[in-house]
Structures are given as structure tokens and as C-alpha cells.
Design an enzyme around this catalytic site. Structure first.
Site, short mmCIF file in Angstrom:
data_model
loop_
_atom_site.label_atom_id
_atom_site.label_comp_id
_atom_site.label_asym_id
_atom_site.label_seq_id
_atom_site.Cartn_x
_atom_site.Cartn_y
_atom_site.Cartn_z
CE LYS A 271 -3.97 2.03 2.47
NZ LYS A 271 -4.86 1.89 3.64
CB SER B 200 -8.20 3.61 2.46
OG SER B 200 -7.32 3.07 3.43
CB SER C 117 -8.34 0.90 5.44
OG SER C 117 -9.03 2.12 5.54
#
Lengths: 504, 96
Positions: free
Chosen positions: A81, A156, A180
Site C-alpha cells: 500500500k 482504503s 481499510s
């Protein structure tokens, strides 16, 4: 050959690479071929680093060839990420503010992964600074769901989930402040795990809300998630809140059944927000757990209706403080407006206003307000007190139950654009995931069933702080009950498993 | 606690947040903030008398480590991230 390779789990892949049945270069060929095919339509990556990955792969292969064992993730291509620092690779947080930022050090988790032999293939798309539930607020554009390109991937950690589901990576790291990791895992049909607060070092994770941020594994199956967690978890002197795992979680200890295990379903999670399909799948998961010998019942947890309000008060307050560091001075975006070039304060404000997107500005402002004089006690302090009440409610629950069961979200992945219709509705959709962050629990998102269009439902298992081992053991059994033929890789819809010598 | 988010509140928040909004953004921000603060009001119905705030869910917050430099000698890499530099210094608009 590529399809057969990509259908392996990370644990299977690493084992075969270490046994010299598969060469790393063949794995990377398959992965980058998939990225080339799918990336344009998905938008899962912000940065793809094929050159770096090939160099890592070659170095690992040389070590293998001289008889060394580079570690349990040897040769496994991983996606990271884009809010986790990898030295030398851009770390943008999905924001214009950090579009050009290149970290000078590895996050602690990256250091551990390098030592375990993982290969970093790129940095994944995400909601800007982690602020979004559907993966659409990135400066670089939305990440789409590989199972249905008209649907969101979830946020996210959108790109990390999409990359694993599409076969672009075998494993990924996400971060979970309010769901997330778990939400995109659920929407994309993979496993996502939020470890207990403190299990994994946050050093090198760009902070959003420091009392709730936690890096977590995203994987094809529970076993891979456990393996990745085992590698990244541990106490780190550079993160004063880290403490590591209480017990080793990998290899997962096989259980015959779940007799003696008590599982509670908070009744407040079974209200109107839940779709019929999600409710039905949750009931089937409960039935599967009962069939395995567990005692499953609903109970009154309490405060379920307050978690979202407490969470967004706390998260916004902390993000307003954490994001105050972005000023366009030493790094990050600086306005090009000549009128601001001679006025320090104007430059700072204009850089921030142009560098941050709408959702980030919305949360910074709200957070600044709830921390300001005259409102701090009424909002922020009160939310922290409600957080204590929520934590105590979970403590009472875990006196009666070994684990809790619930949905990850009210339904399957919504259509693209959902982030921009109604922000409060988007926040409220986090009602099943934020409690684990407020209370510091561990929680796992497991694909369980799908709707008539093949979009997966995600169910959630929650354990008390430090109870990762037991949670993963139960999840592995439930996974086997849900997918008796082994895990399914979303994009290919094939069973995982034997290569039958196809590529060897 | 009932708060009316008017232009005065938004301007104050802009100062606190180091942001400068356009007129349109300001109106939208006021609407968004009003809606959220009204939503947060549900917390005020909870009896929190005698409850201590939970700032961190962990139990070992505040451990200290030796104050030692472990990442020195990265001057060039650090400076390469800066929007503007001159002779190993960060350049910003004149302040005095």
C-alpha cells in the site's frame, strides 16, 4: 503455465521456489504479464517497479542456487500500500501532496519482509491518506473491482485488495484504521486481517489516526494471511506502541472441530442496514460454525450505534494533527503560484489547499474544530470516553465468548461513484469495522458466499487483543467449510492447488 | 452540544487547518461540517460521568528507547525530496 502458477497460494509458491521446483523469474514473468493485461482497466497500482523486482528476484535466486534459504516468503511477489515507506520507491499516499516523495528508509514491516525473501513489485492505489471506504478518493483516480469493473474495490487499501484478487500479486500489505484492510478484502473476495493494536510496528506507515492505525496482511487465503502476519509482527523499539504477537500464528495449528468454542453475534449488527443477502450469508456462516461444533448465539454488545460517531471524531482529530506536518517546505507539494513565492504563510496555506483533496480537507477541518478551544471536551474528549465504554463492552463480551462474528459491510461492493454521493452514508457503512479499531481488537475478513452476480460477501471474525492465534485457527476451519475445494482466485475463478506438472 | 456552523466558524477552522478555501468550498465545508457535528451530537446523550478517556487501546504506551542516531548521512537523499534547495539548504520564502 502462468495461470497455473498464479493459482498457487503464497505459502505453496514459496515452498516450491525453495524446493527449486519453480524459478523466480518464471513467477515474475507471470505476475508482470498479468499486470500488463489488467492494470490499465483496474488502476490497482500507483507505481510498478518491474526493474527493482527483477533485481530482487535475481539476487534471491542466486542465494537459492548456492544452497541458502532466504526465508519463508522467498520469491513471493508482493504489493505494498502506498502509505508504507519502501526506500527508493515513491510513497504518495494517493495524494498530490506526496506525488514526488521518495522515502529514505524502509518501514519496519518492509525490513522484515526483505529479510524473509519477499519481492516488492509495486505500490498500490489507495484512498488519499487512507480517507475513504471505497477506494475512490485517490489523486491518481479510483481503483476498480477486478470482479466487476463497474463496482468499487473498497477502501482504503483498494489497490492491495484488487492486486491480489486479480492475480497481480500473491500477497499485499494494507493498513486498517477503521476497516481499510477488511472492507476492500470483502469486496474483492480475499482475506484481510487487522492485527491487534500494537502487534505490528507502525514505523514507516504514514500516520492517519495514530491510536487506531495498524498494518495488516491481505491474502488469497487464511494460511497466507497468517504467514504474512508472522513475518511482519513483532516489537520494534522505534514504535513505542508495538508489542508483537502473544503467540506464534504460523503454521496454523489444525483443529479437528470447534467444540468448546463460544461465538457471539452482536445483535446491534443485525439491524436494517444489512442486506438480505448479507444476512443470509451471515446466518450460513453461523450454521457452518455450529456444524463444526461451536456454540453460536446473538447477544447485546451495547454502544453499536455510537461507534461511527466516536470513530470519526477521534480519527478526524488525529488526522488534523498528523497531517499538519505537510507544509511544502522540506518535502511534499509546493504551490507554483508566483504570488505565494514571497509570502511564507501564504505559500504554506496554498500548498496545502492545492495538495490535499476534498475528503482530506473535510476531515482536517472537522478534526481541527473538535480539538479547538471550547469544543475539545464536548467532542474529542467525549468521544475518547465513549471509546472507553466500547472497549469495556468488548471486555465483557470476551468474558463470555472466544470470538465474535459479524458482517464486514452491509452488502456487496457498491457501484463506482458511491464515495461522492453521500459522505455520511459512506461513514455509516463502516459501522461493522470501526469497533475493532476503537478497541484495539484483531479482526479478519473472510469471503463467504456471493450474490447472484458473483460479487462476494465478507464476514468478519473478531478476537480480543492478542488473540490472533485462536482467531486464525477458527477462520481456517470456516474457510475450509466455505470452500471445501480450496481457495478460489477471483480473477481466474479457478481452484487453487496442484500444478500437475504443467509448468515444471 | 449544538453548534451553528456559520462563516465565522469556517474561517476560524481555515486558520486552524492552514487552508485557504474558495467561496464555493467554504459554503460546502459549512454544510458538511454542520451535518457531521449534528451527527456527533448523539455522543452527548451518553452518560460519561466518571469515565476516563481511552487515548490508546494498547497497554504499553510510552516505552522509551535510547536516543541514538541510526539514520545519519542521508543529506543528499533528504534534500532531493525538497521542492527547492540551494547549497544544501531548504529554500522557503523570506520570513524576516
Amino acid at each position: 503455465m502462468a495461470k497455473a502458477l498464479l493459482s498457487l497460494s503464497a505459502a505453496q509458491l514459496s515452498e516450491r521456489i525453495r524446493n527449486k521446483e519453480i524459478r523466480i523469474t518464471d513467477v515474475l514473468d507471470a505476475v508482470f504479464e498479468t499486470i500488463q493485461k489488467r492494470e490499465q482497466e483496474l488502476g490497482a497500482f500507483i507505481t510498478v517497479d518491474e526493474k527493482g523486482a527483477r533485481e530482487q528476484g535475481d539476487a534471491l535466486q542466486r542465494r537459492l542456487d548456492v544452497g541458502e534459504d532466504p526465508g519463508p516468503l522467498c520469491g513471493v511477489p508482493m504489493a505494498i500500500k502506498d502509505n508504507i515507506c519502501v526506500k527508493g520507491l515513491p510513497t504518495t499516499c494517493g495524494s498530490r501532496m506526496l506525488k514526488e516523495f521518495v522515502p529514505t528508509y524502509d518501514a519496519e514491516v518492509i525490513k522484515r519482509l526483505r529479510e524473509a525473501g519477499a519481492i516488492f513489485i509495486g505500490k498500490t492505489n489507495m484512498d488519499e491518506f487512507g480517507m475513504g471506504s471505497y477506494g475512490e478518493t485517490s489523486f491518481f483516480g479510483a481503483c476498480k473491482n477486478p470482479l466487476d469493473l463497474t463496482k468499487v474495490a473498497g477502501g482504503s487499501s483498494a489497490g492491495s485488495a484488487a492486486a491480489v484478487a486479480a492475480g497481480e500479486a500473491f500477497l499485499a500489505l494494507g493498513s486498517d484504521t477503521g476497516g481499510s484492510v477488511r472492507t476492500p478484502a470483502a469486496f474483492c473476495g480475499i482475506v484481510g486481517f487487522k492485527p491487534s493494536y500494537g502487534a505490528v510496528s507502525r514505523r514507516g506507515l504514514v500516520a492517519y489516526a495514530s491510536s487506531m492505525d495498524q498494518i495488516g496482511p491481505m491474502a488469497k487465503n487464511v494460511e497466507d494471511a497468517a504467514l504474512l502476519l508472522q513475518v511482519i509482527a513483532g516489537e520494534d523499539p522505534m514504535d513505542a506502541t508495538s508489542r508483537g504477537l502473544k503467540e506464534s500464528v504460523w503454521p496454523i495449528q489444525n483443529r479437528c472441530d470447534l467444540s468448546g468454542i463460544r461465538i457471539g453475534i452482536p445483535s446491534g449488527w443485525l439491524q436494517d442496514q444489512l442486506s438480505g443477502g448479507m444476512r443470509q450469508n451471515l446466518e450460513q456462516a453461523a450454521a457452518a460454525l455450529r456444524d463444526l461444533g461451536a456454540a453460536v448465539e446473538t447477544f447485546d454488545l451495547g454502544y453499536e450505534d455510537l461507534a461511527v460517531a466516536a470513530y470519526y471524531t477521534i480519527a478526524d482529530a488525529q488526522c488534523s494533527s498528523n497531517l499538519a506536518r505537510f507544509d511544502g517546505m522540506k518535502y511534499g507539494y509546493r504551490t507554483q503560484d508566483p504570488a505565494a513565492s514571497s509570502d511564507l504563510h501564504r505559500m504554506l496555506k496554498q500548498s496545502r489547499s492545492e495538495g490535499f483533496g476534498r475528503e482530506v480537507k473535510r476531515r482536517i477541518m472537522l478534526g481541527g474544530f473538535v480539538l479547538s478551544e471550547g469544543y475539545y471536551e464536548a467532542y474529542y474528549l467525549r468521544a475518547l470516553k465513549v471509546c472507553r465504554l466500547i472497549r469495556e463492552a468488548f471486555t465483557r463480551a470476551f468474558e463470555h465468548y472466544d470470538l465474535l462474528l459479524g458482517p464486514v459491510s452491509g452488502d456487496v461492493a457498491p457501484p463506482l461513484g458511491a464515495s461522492f454521493l453521500d459522505n455520511l452514508k459512506m461513514y455509516e457503512s463502516d459501522c461493522y469495522t470501526v469497533p475493532a479499531n476503537l478497541a484495539g481488537l484483531c479482526a479478519l475478513s473472510l469471503p463467504f458466499g456471493a450474490n447472484e452476480n458473483g460479487l462476494p460477501y465478507g464476514i468478519q471474525l473478531l478476537g480480543d487483543t492478542g488473540c490472533e492465534k485462536g482467531l486464525l485457527e477458527v477462520a481456517a476451519l470456516l474457510e475450509a467449510a466455505a470452500l471445501p475445494d480450496g481457495y478460489q482466485q477471483a480473477a481466474y475463478g479457478e481452484k487453487g492447488g496442484d500444478l500437475n506438472g504443467e509448468c515444471l | 452540544m449544538s453548534v451553528v456552523v456559520d462563516d465565522r466558524v469556517i474561517k476560524r477552522v481555515e486558520i486552524l487547518s492552514e487552508l485557504s478555501l474558495s467561496g464555493e468550498e467554504r459554503a460546502q465545508a459549512a454544510e458538511d461540517m454542520q451535518r457531521m457535528l449534528t451527527y456527533f451530537d448523539k455522543l452527548s446523550a451518553v452518560d460519561t460521568e466518571g469515565i476516563s478517556p481511552l487515548a490508546y487501546p494498547g497497554t504499553n504506551v510510552g516505552k522509551l528507547r535510547e536516543d541514538a542516531v541510526t539514520n545519519g548521512d542521508q543529506k543528499d537523499e533528504v534534500l532531493s525530496n525538497a521542492p527547492k534547495t540551494r547549497e544544501d539548504l531548504f529554500v522557503v520564502p523570506r520570513t524576516i
